[in-house]
Design a protein around this motif. Structure first.
Motif, PDB file in Angstrom:
ATOM      1  N   ASP A  19      32.251  51.310  29.876  1.00  0.00           N
ATOM      2  CA  ASP A  19      33.068  50.642  30.006  1.00  0.00           C
ATOM      3  C   ASP A  19      34.896  51.665  29.891  1.00  0.00           C
ATOM      4  O   ASP A  19      35.057  52.695  29.364  1.00  0.00           O
ATOM      5  CB  ASP A  19      33.640  50.233  28.001  1.00  0.00           C
ATOM      6  CG  ASP A  19      32.281  49.171  27.763  1.00  0.00           C
ATOM      7  OD1 ASP A  19      31.386  48.640  28.669  1.00  0.00           O
ATOM      8  OD2 ASP A  19      31.795  48.786  26.982  1.00  0.00           O
ATOM      9  N   LEU A  20      35.756  50.586  29.375  1.00  0.00           N
ATOM     10  CA  LEU A  20      37.669  51.274  29.307  1.00  0.00           C
ATOM     11  C   LEU A  20      38.029  50.558  27.955  1.00  0.00           C
ATOM     12  O   LEU A  20      37.726  49.615  27.782  1.00  0.00           O
ATOM     13  CB  LEU A  20      37.779  51.003  30.255  1.00  0.00           C
ATOM     14  CG  LEU A  20      37.967  51.328  31.704  1.00  0.00           C
ATOM     15  CD1 LEU A  20      39.094  50.679  33.115  1.00  0.00           C
ATOM     16  CD2 LEU A  20      38.114  52.894  31.970  1.00  0.00           C
ATOM     17  N   THR A  21      39.156  50.837  27.711  1.00  0.00           N
ATOM     18  CA  THR A  21      39.629  50.153  26.731  1.00  0.00           C
ATOM     19  C   THR A  21      41.030  50.422  26.985  1.00  0.00           C
ATOM     20  O   THR A  21      41.542  51.018  27.530  1.00  0.00           O
ATOM     21  CB  THR A  21      39.762  50.895  24.836  1.00  0.00           C
ATOM     22  OG1 THR A  21      39.953  52.252  25.592  1.00  0.00           O
ATOM     23  CG2 THR A  21      37.980  51.456  24.573  1.00  0.00           C
ATOM     24  N   VAL A  52      32.179  46.485  52.527  1.00  0.00           N
ATOM     25  CA  VAL A  52      33.032  46.346  50.672  1.00  0.00           C
ATOM     26  C   VAL A  52      34.109  46.073  50.991  1.00  0.00           C
ATOM     27  O   VAL A  52      34.666  47.033  50.734  1.00  0.00           O
ATOM     28  CB  VAL A  52      31.614  47.497  49.834  1.00  0.00           C
ATOM     29  CG1 VAL A  52      31.687  47.015  48.171  1.00  0.00           C
ATOM     30  CG2 VAL A  52      30.137  47.446  50.431  1.00  0.00           C
ATOM     31  N   GLY A  53      33.979  44.701  50.165  1.00  0.00           N
ATOM     32  CA  GLY A  53      35.512  44.765  49.540  1.00  0.00           C
ATOM     33  C   GLY A  53      35.728  43.765  48.014  1.00  0.00           C
ATOM     34  O   GLY A  53      35.321  43.942  47.586  1.00  0.00           O
ATOM     35  N   VAL A  54      37.040  43.805  47.781  1.00  0.00           N
ATOM     36  CA  VAL A  54      38.134  42.916  46.517  1.00  0.00           C
ATOM     37  C   VAL A  54      38.824  42.306  46.799  1.00  0.00           C
ATOM     38  O   VAL A  54      39.400  42.754  47.520  1.00  0.00           O
ATOM     39  CB  VAL A  54      37.935  44.130  45.306  1.00  0.00           C
ATOM     40  CG1 VAL A  54      38.844  45.258  45.688  1.00  0.00           C
ATOM     41  CG2 VAL A  54      37.771  43.083  44.031  1.00  0.00           C
ATOM     42  N   ALA A  55      38.265  40.532  46.618  1.00  0.00           N
ATOM     43  CA  ALA A  55      39.470  39.901  46.520  1.00  0.00           C
ATOM     44  C   ALA A  55      39.511  40.008  45.286  1.00  0.00           C
ATOM     45  O   ALA A  55      38.811  38.927  44.244  1.00  0.00           O
ATOM     46  CB  ALA A  55      38.346  39.169  46.934  1.00  0.00           C
ATOM     47  N   SER A  56      40.529  39.699  44.474  1.00  0.00           N
ATOM     48  CA  SER A  56      41.209  39.563  43.230  1.00  0.00           C
ATOM     49  C   SER A  56      42.687  38.748  42.966  1.00  0.00           C
ATOM     50  O   SER A  56      43.577  39.788  43.573  1.00  0.00           O
ATOM     51  CB  SER A  56      41.386  40.606  42.300  1.00  0.00           C
ATOM     52  OG  SER A  56      41.640  40.542  41.224  1.00  0.00           O
ATOM     53  N   CYS A  57      42.469  37.500  42.051  1.00  0.00           N
ATOM     54  CA  CYS A  57      43.665  36.831  41.707  1.00  0.00           C
ATOM     55  C   CYS A  57      44.391  37.393  40.915  1.00  0.00           C
ATOM     56  O   CYS A  57      43.721  37.282  39.234  1.00  0.00           O
ATOM     57  CB  CYS A  57      43.568  36.495  42.137  1.00  0.00           C
ATOM     58  SG  CYS A  57      42.688  34.838  43.455  1.00  0.00           S
ATOM     59  N   THR A  58      45.483  38.480  41.208  1.00  0.00           N
ATOM     60  CA  THR A  58      45.744  38.976  39.209  1.00  0.00           C
ATOM     61  C   THR A  58      47.312  39.241  39.497  1.00  0.00           C
ATOM     62  O   THR A  58      47.905  39.250  40.712  1.00  0.00           O
ATOM     63  CB  THR A  58      45.265  40.030  39.388  1.00  0.00           C
ATOM     64  OG1 THR A  58      45.492  40.770  38.019  1.00  0.00           O
ATOM     65  CG2 THR A  58      45.385  42.113  40.352  1.00  0.00           C
ATOM     66  N   MET A  68      39.342  50.015  38.934  1.00  0.00           N
ATOM     67  CA  MET A  68      38.915  50.971  39.552  1.00  0.00           C
ATOM     68  C   MET A  68      38.370  52.207  40.027  1.00  0.00           C
ATOM     69  O   MET A  68      37.434  52.521  39.598  1.00  0.00           O
ATOM     70  CB  MET A  68      38.675  49.904  41.214  1.00  0.00           C
ATOM     71  CG  MET A  68      39.261  48.507  40.653  1.00  0.00           C
ATOM     72  SD  MET A  68      39.000  47.455  42.635  1.00  0.00           S
ATOM     73  CE  MET A  68      40.588  48.657  43.603  1.00  0.00           C
ATOM     74  N   ARG A  69      39.367  52.853  39.723  1.00  0.00           N
ATOM     75  CA  ARG A  69      39.802  53.968  39.709  1.00  0.00           C
ATOM     76  C   ARG A  69      39.558  54.842  38.194  1.00  0.00           C
ATOM     77  O   ARG A  69      37.959  55.817  38.711  1.00  0.00           O
ATOM     78  CB  ARG A  69      40.899  54.885  39.572  1.00  0.00           C
ATOM     79  CG  ARG A  69      42.099  54.213  40.907  1.00  0.00           C
ATOM     80  CD  ARG A  69      43.589  55.686  40.447  1.00  0.00           C
ATOM     81  NE  ARG A  69      43.835  55.325  39.739  1.00  0.00           N
ATOM     82  CZ  ARG A  69      45.017  54.317  40.132  1.00  0.00           C
ATOM     83  NH1 ARG A  69      45.040  53.786  41.308  1.00  0.00           N
ATOM     84  NH2 ARG A  69      45.934  54.186  39.067  1.00  0.00           N
ATOM     85  N   LYS A  80      36.509  52.684  43.336  1.00  0.00           N
ATOM     86  CA  LYS A  80      37.455  52.290  44.430  1.00  0.00           C
ATOM     87  C   LYS A  80      36.407  53.501  45.381  1.00  0.00           C
ATOM     88  O   LYS A  80      37.557  52.622  46.558  1.00  0.00           O
ATOM     89  CB  LYS A  80      38.812  53.357  43.998  1.00  0.00           C
ATOM     90  CG  LYS A  80      40.022  53.203  44.480  1.00  0.00           C
ATOM     91  CD  LYS A  80      40.570  52.725  44.379  1.00  0.00           C
ATOM     92  CE  LYS A  80      42.203  52.865  44.682  1.00  0.00           C
ATOM     93  NZ  LYS A  80      42.287  51.718  45.664  1.00  0.00           N
ATOM     94  N   ASP A  81      35.517  54.023  44.772  1.00  0.00           N
ATOM     95  CA  ASP A  81      35.332  54.838  46.126  1.00  0.00           C
ATOM     96  C   ASP A  81      33.931  54.073  47.093  1.00  0.00           C
ATOM     97  O   ASP A  81      34.471  54.809  48.222  1.00  0.00           O
ATOM     98  CB  ASP A  81      34.658  56.091  45.595  1.00  0.00           C
ATOM     99  CG  ASP A  81      34.854  57.089  44.242  1.00  0.00           C
ATOM    100  OD1 ASP A  81      36.228  57.631  44.783  1.00  0.00           O
ATOM    101  OD2 ASP A  81      33.974  57.418  43.806  1.00  0.00           O
TER     102      ASP A  81
END
Length: 165
Positions: A19-21, A52-58, A68-69, A80-81
């Motif tokens: 997890d991150l905070t 492999v990809g990411v599609a993000s609406c933000t 991601m990092r 991200k890797d």
């Protein structure tokens, strides 16, 4: 990222786990088996030629990039890797997937798409992708069954807990 209003960057790794905070101390976590699936895509030779990809609406693409990092998926890798292509910006998922197809040369029928929001799944299924609706995240079951059923162009596979009872 839209759930973090009033919080956001910078993000810190939690003391334990993946997890991150955020700046307010709110937990940000990967749901389902995302770390295991991404690690498999990165390290299993069977996936060597897979895009492999990411599609993000933000509204906060910088926050997404930071997460991601910082999200650890194991074996020394972060999200991200694993990503070869990223569409992280405002807009709908259909636009994101059109950009990904154009940049990669993939036909929509060659694309697996996972999302936790039904409307995004409806939009992308119209393009002819195989779509998995995963409100609880990409679970091991959703991953395995979607791979087994692929390709099913334009079909939305439903992985709600209530549909699996």
């Amino acid at each position: 990222m839209y759930m973090l209003w009033g919080g956001g960057a910078p993000f810190s790794k939690a003391a334990a786990g993946t997890d991150l905070t955020d700046v307010r101390g709110a937990k940000v976590r990967m749901i389902g088996a995302v770390p295991e699936v991404l690690r498999e895509l990165k390290t299993d030779p069977a996936w060597i030629n897979t895009v492999v990809g990411v599609a993000s609406c933000t509204d906060e693409p910088e926050w997404a990039q930071e997460c991601m990092r910082k999200f650890d998926i194991g074996s020394g890798y972060c999200i991200k890797d694993v990503m070869q292509i990223e569409e992280i910006h405002k807009g709908n998922k259909q636009g994101h997937l059109r950009n990904i197809a154009e940049q990669t040369g993939l036909a929509f029928e060659e694309v697996l798409f996972f999302d936790n929001e039904r409307d995004n799944c409806l939009d992308v299924a119209q393009l002819g992708c195989t779509v998995a609706w995963v409100p609880e995240g990409v679970t091991a079951v959703a991953w395995a069954e979607t791979l087994e059923r692929f390709p099913e162009p334009g079909v939305i596979l439903d992985f709600r807990k209530s549909s699996r009872s």
